[in-house]
Design a protein around this motif. Structure first.
Motif, PDB file in Angstrom:
ATOM      1  N   SER A  32       0.859  -1.177   0.000  1.00  0.00           N
ATOM      2  CA  SER A  32       0.000   0.000   0.000  1.00  0.00           C
ATOM      3  C   SER A  32       0.898   1.229   0.000  1.00  0.00           C
ATOM      4  O   SER A  32       1.920   1.252   0.681  1.00  0.00           O
ATOM      5  CB  SER A  32      -0.891  -0.018   1.251  1.00  0.00           C
ATOM      6  OG  SER A  32      -1.573   1.192   1.401  1.00  0.00           O
ATOM      7  N   GLU A  85      -8.494   4.608   5.038  1.00  0.00           N
ATOM      8  CA  GLU A  85      -8.400   4.369   3.603  1.00  0.00           C
ATOM      9  C   GLU A  85      -9.675   4.881   2.963  1.00  0.00           C
ATOM     10  O   GLU A  85     -10.702   5.016   3.629  1.00  0.00           O
ATOM     11  CB  GLU A  85      -8.285   2.867   3.297  1.00  0.00           C
ATOM     12  CG  GLU A  85      -6.914   2.301   3.438  1.00  0.00           C
ATOM     13  CD  GLU A  85      -6.814   0.893   2.865  1.00  0.00           C
ATOM     14  OE1 GLU A  85      -7.231   0.672   1.700  1.00  0.00           O
ATOM     15  OE2 GLU A  85      -6.327   0.017   3.584  1.00  0.00           O
ATOM     16  N   GLY A 150      -4.171   3.950  -0.829  1.00  0.00           N
ATOM     17  CA  GLY A 150      -3.332   3.306   0.168  1.00  0.00           C
ATOM     18  C   GLY A 150      -3.734   3.789   1.553  1.00  0.00           C
ATOM     19  O   GLY A 150      -4.461   4.769   1.701  1.00  0.00           O
ATOM     20  N   LYS A 151      -3.248   3.085   2.554  1.00  0.00           N
ATOM     21  CA  LYS A 151      -3.532   3.475   3.929  1.00  0.00           C
ATOM     22  C   LYS A 151      -2.787   4.771   4.257  1.00  0.00           C
ATOM     23  O   LYS A 151      -1.635   4.951   3.862  1.00  0.00           O
ATOM     24  CB  LYS A 151      -3.056   2.383   4.889  1.00  0.00           C
ATOM     25  CG  LYS A 151      -3.333   2.736   6.333  1.00  0.00           C
ATOM     26  CD  LYS A 151      -2.762   1.845   7.414  1.00  0.00           C
ATOM     27  CE  LYS A 151      -2.279   0.514   7.122  1.00  0.00           C
ATOM     28  NZ  LYS A 151      -1.797  -0.208   8.327  1.00  0.00           N
TER      29      LYS A 151
END
Length: 172
Positions: A32, A85, A150-151
Motif C-alpha cells: 500500500s 483508507e 493506500g492506507k
C-alpha cells in the motif's frame, strides 16, 4: 508481518522513484502506498505498508535514511495511530437489490456517490478492516469495479491505543 512506515521527504521530482527503486533492489513489495503534502511546505508524507520482519524493516529504514531527500522514517506499526483508507465500489444493482445495497451501505457509513440503471458507486472511508468487511458483504451482489487508496496514518498525540481498547470491549 505487515509494517506501516511513515516517511517524510523533500517534495522534489524523482524522490518516490528513488524510494521505489530502493525497495525493488532489496526485493521488498510495497502493498500500500499513499503520498501527499505534509504539514510543512516543501515536505511530503509517504505512508506505505510493507511485509517483513522487524530486522528487515530496520535494515530498510537505514537504507531509506541514506537517500538524500529522506528527512524522517518512522515505523508506526506498534504505535497508537489513526488509520484510514478510501475505497470506491461499483456494485451491480437491480431494482430489486438496490434498497438492500443502500441499507448495507448505511450500516458501514458508506455514501452513494453515483446511481445508474444497473449499478451503484459507493464511497467508503475507514480503517482497512472496514474495507474488507464491506467488500465481503457486497460481494454477493456482484462487484463490478473496486478502487482503493493506500492506507494513510498519523500517530496519536494522546497515546490512546484504540486497538487495545477494542480488544478489551470484545472480552466484556
Amino acid at each position: 508481518m505487515k509494517h506501516t512506515l511513515s516517511v517524510l521527504v523533500e517534495d522534489e521530482a524523482g524522490v518516490l522513484s528513488r524510494i521505489a527503486g530502493l525497495f525493488a533492489r532489496r526485493g521488498f513489495n510495497i502493498e500500500s502506498l499513499a503520498v501527499g503534502p505534509a504539514e510543512q511546505v516543501g515536505v511530503s508524507r509517504i505512508t506505505m505498508v510493507v511485509p517483513g520482519d522487524s530486522q528487515s524493516i530496520e535494515q530498510l529504514t537505514k537504507q531509506l535514511y541514506k537517500l538524500i531527500n529522506v528527512l524522517k522514517v518512522q515505523d508506526i506499526t506498534e504505535v497508537p495511530c489513526v488509520e484510514r483508507e478510501l475505497m470506491l465500489l461499483k456494485v451491480s444493482a437491480t431494482a430489486a437489490t438496490r434498497s438492500e445495497i443502500i441499507e448495507l451501505a448505511q450500516i458501514f457509513r458508506a455514501r452513494v456517490v453515483d446511481v445508474a440503471e444497473d449499478a451503484l458507486i459507493l464511497e467508503v472511508v475507514g480503517d482497512p478492516g472496514k474495507m474488507v468487511a464491506i467488500t465481503q458483504v457486497l460481494n454477493k451482489f456482484g462487484l463490478m469495479e473496486v478502487s482503493r487508496t493506500g492506507k494513510i496514518a498519523l500517530t496519536r498525540r494522546s497515546g490512546v491505543n484504540t486497538e487495545y481498547l477494542k480488544s478489551l470491549e470484545a472480552k466484556v
